[in-house]
Design a protein around this motif. Structure first.
Motif, PDB file in Angstrom:
ATOM      1  N   ARG A 133       0.829  -1.199   0.000  1.00  0.00           N
ATOM      2  CA  ARG A 133       0.000   0.000   0.000  1.00  0.00           C
ATOM      3  C   ARG A 133       0.864   1.249   0.000  1.00  0.00           C
ATOM      4  NH1 ARG A 133      -2.697  -3.799   2.897  1.00  0.00           N
ATOM      5  NH2 ARG A 133      -1.624  -3.384   4.847  1.00  0.00           N
ATOM      6  N   VAL A 134       0.426   2.235  -0.755  1.00  0.00           N
ATOM      7  CA  VAL A 134       1.090   3.531  -0.825  1.00  0.00           C
ATOM      8  C   VAL A 134      -0.010   4.585  -0.930  1.00  0.00           C
ATOM      9  CG1 VAL A 134       2.747   5.000  -2.049  1.00  0.00           C
ATOM     10  CG2 VAL A 134       3.034   2.517  -2.089  1.00  0.00           C
ATOM     11  N   GLN A 147       2.912 -11.108  17.182  1.00  0.00           N
ATOM     12  CA  GLN A 147       4.057 -10.486  16.516  1.00  0.00           C
ATOM     13  C   GLN A 147       3.626 -10.032  15.125  1.00  0.00           C
ATOM     14  OE1 GLN A 147       7.555 -12.897  15.230  1.00  0.00           O
ATOM     15  NE2 GLN A 147       8.739 -11.588  16.606  1.00  0.00           N
ATOM     16  N   VAL A 148       4.034  -8.835  14.759  1.00  0.00           N
ATOM     17  CA  VAL A 148       3.636  -8.235  13.482  1.00  0.00           C
ATOM     18  C   VAL A 148       4.853  -8.114  12.577  1.00  0.00           C
ATOM     19  CG1 VAL A 148       2.833  -6.097  12.379  1.00  0.00           C
ATOM     20  CG2 VAL A 148       1.655  -6.986  14.394  1.00  0.00           C
ATOM     21  N   ARG A 149       4.647  -8.469  11.306  1.00  0.00           N
ATOM     22  CA  ARG A 149       5.680  -8.278  10.297  1.00  0.00           C
ATOM     23  C   ARG A 149       5.317  -7.018   9.504  1.00  0.00           C
ATOM     24  NH1 ARG A 149       5.522 -12.815   8.275  1.00  0.00           N
ATOM     25  NH2 ARG A 149       7.425 -13.757   9.087  1.00  0.00           N
ATOM     26  N   LEU A 150       6.132  -5.983   9.623  1.00  0.00           N
ATOM     27  CA  LEU A 150       5.900  -4.713   8.952  1.00  0.00           C
ATOM     28  C   LEU A 150       6.991  -4.490   7.917  1.00  0.00           C
ATOM     29  CD1 LEU A 150       4.607  -1.844   8.644  1.00  0.00           C
ATOM     30  CD2 LEU A 150       6.121  -1.115  10.514  1.00  0.00           C
ATOM     31  N   ALA A 151       6.608  -4.434   6.653  1.00  0.00           N
ATOM     32  CA  ALA A 151       7.564  -4.152   5.582  1.00  0.00           C
ATOM     33  C   ALA A 151       7.435  -2.685   5.197  1.00  0.00           C
ATOM     34  CB  ALA A 151       7.286  -5.041   4.378  1.00  0.00           C
ATOM     35  N   ASP A 168       5.480   7.464   7.392  1.00  0.00           N
ATOM     36  CA  ASP A 168       4.826   8.162   6.290  1.00  0.00           C
ATOM     37  C   ASP A 168       4.200   7.126   5.374  1.00  0.00           C
ATOM     38  OD1 ASP A 168       4.276   9.526   3.860  1.00  0.00           O
ATOM     39  OD2 ASP A 168       5.787  11.031   4.330  1.00  0.00           O
ATOM     40  N   SER A 169       2.902   7.293   5.085  1.00  0.00           N
ATOM     41  CA  SER A 169       2.200   6.283   4.292  1.00  0.00           C
ATOM     42  C   SER A 169       2.593   6.282   2.822  1.00  0.00           C
ATOM     43  CB  SER A 169       0.684   6.486   4.403  1.00  0.00           C
ATOM     44  OG  SER A 169       0.284   6.443   5.750  1.00  0.00           O
ATOM     45  N   LEU A 170       3.370   7.290   2.385  1.00  0.00           N
ATOM     46  CA  LEU A 170       3.875   7.272   1.022  1.00  0.00           C
ATOM     47  C   LEU A 170       5.016   6.277   0.871  1.00  0.00           C
ATOM     48  CD1 LEU A 170       3.781  11.060   0.018  1.00  0.00           C
ATOM     49  CD2 LEU A 170       2.380   9.199  -0.892  1.00  0.00           C
ATOM     50  N   THR A 171       5.546   5.795   2.015  1.00  0.00           N
ATOM     51  CA  THR A 171       6.519   4.706   1.964  1.00  0.00           C
ATOM     52  C   THR A 171       5.762   3.409   1.670  1.00  0.00           C
ATOM     53  OG1 THR A 171       7.892   5.783   3.639  1.00  0.00           O
ATOM     54  CG2 THR A 171       8.285   3.437   3.238  1.00  0.00           C
ATOM     55  N   PRO A 172       6.116   2.676   0.608  1.00  0.00           N
ATOM     56  CA  PRO A 172       5.414   1.416   0.333  1.00  0.00           C
ATOM     57  C   PRO A 172       5.460   0.516   1.566  1.00  0.00           C
ATOM     58  CG  PRO A 172       6.845   2.000  -1.505  1.00  0.00           C
ATOM     59  CD  PRO A 172       7.176   2.951  -0.389  1.00  0.00           C
ATOM     60  N   HIS A 173       4.302   0.027   1.980  1.00  0.00           N
ATOM     61  CA  HIS A 173       4.248  -0.746   3.219  1.00  0.00           C
ATOM     62  C   HIS A 173       3.220  -1.862   3.133  1.00  0.00           C
ATOM     63  CE1 HIS A 173       1.282   2.513   3.489  1.00  0.00           C
ATOM     64  NE2 HIS A 173       0.566   1.722   4.264  1.00  0.00           N
ATOM     65  N   ARG A 174       3.449  -2.874   3.951  1.00  0.00           N
ATOM     66  CA  ARG A 174       2.486  -3.951   4.110  1.00  0.00           C
ATOM     67  C   ARG A 174       2.584  -4.474   5.528  1.00  0.00           C
ATOM     68  NH1 ARG A 174       5.071  -8.482   0.003  1.00  0.00           N
ATOM     69  NH2 ARG A 174       7.133  -8.613   0.938  1.00  0.00           N
ATOM     70  N   ILE A 175       1.465  -4.931   6.056  1.00  0.00           N
ATOM     71  CA  ILE A 175       1.362  -5.340   7.449  1.00  0.00           C
ATOM     72  C   ILE A 175       0.727  -6.722   7.510  1.00  0.00           C
ATOM     73  CG2 ILE A 175       0.383  -4.779   9.714  1.00  0.00           C
ATOM     74  CD1 ILE A 175       0.159  -1.846   8.670  1.00  0.00           C
ATOM     75  N   GLY A 176       1.297  -7.614   8.287  1.00  0.00           N
ATOM     76  CA  GLY A 176       0.722  -8.937   8.471  1.00  0.00           C
ATOM     77  C   GLY A 176       1.220  -9.538   9.770  1.00  0.00           C
ATOM     78  N   ALA A 177       0.453 -10.466  10.312  1.00  0.00           N
ATOM     79  CA  ALA A 177       0.877 -11.160  11.523  1.00  0.00           C
ATOM     80  C   ALA A 177       1.972 -12.165  11.179  1.00  0.00           C
ATOM     81  CB  ALA A 177      -0.301 -11.868  12.177  1.00  0.00           C
ATOM     82  N   ALA A 178       2.966 -12.268  12.052  1.00  0.00           N
ATOM     83  CA  ALA A 178       4.071 -13.194  11.812  1.00  0.00           C
ATOM     84  C   ALA A 178       3.732 -14.611  12.261  1.00  0.00           C
ATOM     85  CB  ALA A 178       5.330 -12.709  12.531  1.00  0.00           C
ATOM     86  N   GLY A 179       2.741 -14.756  13.127  1.00  0.00           N
ATOM     87  CA  GLY A 179       2.362 -16.082  13.610  1.00  0.00           C
ATOM     88  C   GLY A 179       0.960 -16.458  13.169  1.00  0.00           C
ATOM     89  N   ARG A 180       0.683 -17.751  13.138  1.00  0.00           N
ATOM     90  CA  ARG A 180      -0.608 -18.228  12.648  1.00  0.00           C
ATOM     91  C   ARG A 180      -1.767 -17.847  13.559  1.00  0.00           C
ATOM     92  NH1 ARG A 180      -0.336 -21.157   8.244  1.00  0.00           N
ATOM     93  NH2 ARG A 180       1.676 -22.006   7.594  1.00  0.00           N
ATOM     94  N   ALA A 181      -1.491 -17.499  14.805  1.00  0.00           N
ATOM     95  CA  ALA A 181      -2.558 -17.086  15.719  1.00  0.00           C
ATOM     96  C   ALA A 181      -2.991 -15.648  15.473  1.00  0.00           C
ATOM     97  CB  ALA A 181      -2.105 -17.254  17.171  1.00  0.00           C
ATOM     98  N   GLY A 182      -2.254 -14.929  14.630  1.00  0.00           N
ATOM     99  CA  GLY A 182      -2.588 -13.535  14.349  1.00  0.00           C
ATOM    100  C   GLY A 182      -1.996 -12.598  15.386  1.00  0.00           C
ATOM    101  N   ALA A 183      -2.369 -11.339  15.305  1.00  0.00           N
ATOM    102  CA  ALA A 183      -1.847 -10.341  16.229  1.00  0.00           C
ATOM    103  C   ALA A 183      -2.927  -9.301  16.498  1.00  0.00           C
ATOM    104  CB  ALA A 183      -0.600  -9.666  15.655  1.00  0.00           C
ATOM    105  N   GLU A 184      -2.828  -8.666  17.657  1.00  0.00           N
ATOM    106  CA  GLU A 184      -3.745  -7.586  18.034  1.00  0.00           C
ATOM    107  C   GLU A 184      -2.957  -6.281  18.037  1.00  0.00           C
ATOM    108  OE1 GLU A 184      -7.054  -7.648  18.851  1.00  0.00           O
ATOM    109  OE2 GLU A 184      -7.148  -9.781  18.338  1.00  0.00           O
ATOM    110  N   VAL A 185      -3.464  -5.283  17.324  1.00  0.00           N
ATOM    111  CA  VAL A 185      -2.760  -4.007  17.258  1.00  0.00           C
ATOM    112  C   VAL A 185      -3.734  -2.849  17.426  1.00  0.00           C
ATOM    113  CG1 VAL A 185      -1.058  -4.998  15.668  1.00  0.00           C
ATOM    114  CG2 VAL A 185      -2.952  -3.660  14.760  1.00  0.00           C
ATOM    115  N   LEU A 186      -3.216  -1.743  17.928  1.00  0.00           N
ATOM    116  CA  LEU A 186      -3.900  -0.467  17.847  1.00  0.00           C
ATOM    117  C   LEU A 186      -3.379   0.211  16.594  1.00  0.00           C
ATOM    118  CD1 LEU A 186      -3.776   0.854  21.525  1.00  0.00           C
ATOM    119  CD2 LEU A 186      -5.728  -0.154  20.321  1.00  0.00           C
TER     120      LEU A 186
END
Length: 209
Positions: A133-134, A147-151, A168-186
């Motif tokens: 996303r950009v 645990q969150v994997r943030l690229a 800055d959201s103009l930086t190409p980014h992607r967000i996903g949980a690193a574990g199969r149980a998922g993650a909780e984030v604010l």
């Protein structure tokens, strides 16, 4: 007049967890004066996919809702048909109903109609991990559980509970949980509603890498 291309047979109707999103999506697109093809291109979707979202035959994921909200200059709350009678500065836990879409589960953690959107989000494992996303604005997230994997660009960060990120959201980014149980984030992001922001979106909506 909008042109809805013919496509495959409609998919099974989504459960009624997002009751007002389909009519709201169509109404907001038309209010912005966008054709189905133009809106789909900005969102990184096919016109057929967006058509299915607007008819309720496909349920949008959280990234899709965020992208469409930015394109239409609105909030996820408005897309969901939430119109509180007055702006209450306090958001009570028992009034925040969870919404599930494509594995993402989220609750509104802030008020509607603000310059920022605040959400508590359950991020599933590997969902849309290939989507980059950009877009204009800023994003902030804070890991509560898992645990969150943030690229960010070419760098991948692993965030543990208590870790946060502000970028800055103009930086190409992607967000996903690193574990199969998922993650909780604010999660907090700015919502830009000016014509200039709309022009900036261009190809900045979600798109496959």
């Amino acid at each position: 007049m909008d042109h809805v291309p013919r496509g495959p047979a409609p998919e099974t109707a989504a459960p009624d967890t997002v009751p007002d999103v389909a009519p709201q999506l169509r109404a907001l697109r038309r209010r912005r004066g966008l054709t189905l093809e133009a809106a789909a291109q900005r969102a990184g979707l096919s016109p057929a996919h967006l058509s299915r979202l607007e008819t309720g035959n496909r349920q949008p994921s959280l990234p899709m809702l965020l992208a469409l909200a930015r394109i239409y200059g609105t909030t996820v709350a408005e897309l969901l048909g939430e119109t509180p009678p007055e702006r209450d500065p306090v958001i009570r836990a028992d009034r925040s109903e969870p919404v599930e879409a494509d594995g993402w589960i989220y609750r509104q953690a802030g008020g509607a109609g603000r310059a920022m959107q605040c959400l508590r989000v359950h991020v599933p494992y590997a969902t849309r991990a290939d989507i980059v996303r950009v877009h204009p604005g800023e994003e902030w997230l804070y890991v509560l559980e898992g645990q969150v994997r943030l690229a960010l660009g070419e760098t991948v960060h692993l965030l543990d509970p208590g870790d946060g990120a502000h970028f800055d959201s103009l930086t190409p980014h992607r967000i996903g949980a690193a574990g199969r149980a998922g993650a909780e984030v604010l999660f907090v992001h700015t919502l830009l509603q000016s014509p200039a922001a709309e022009l900036c979106l261009g190809g900045g909506a979600p798109h496959p890498r």
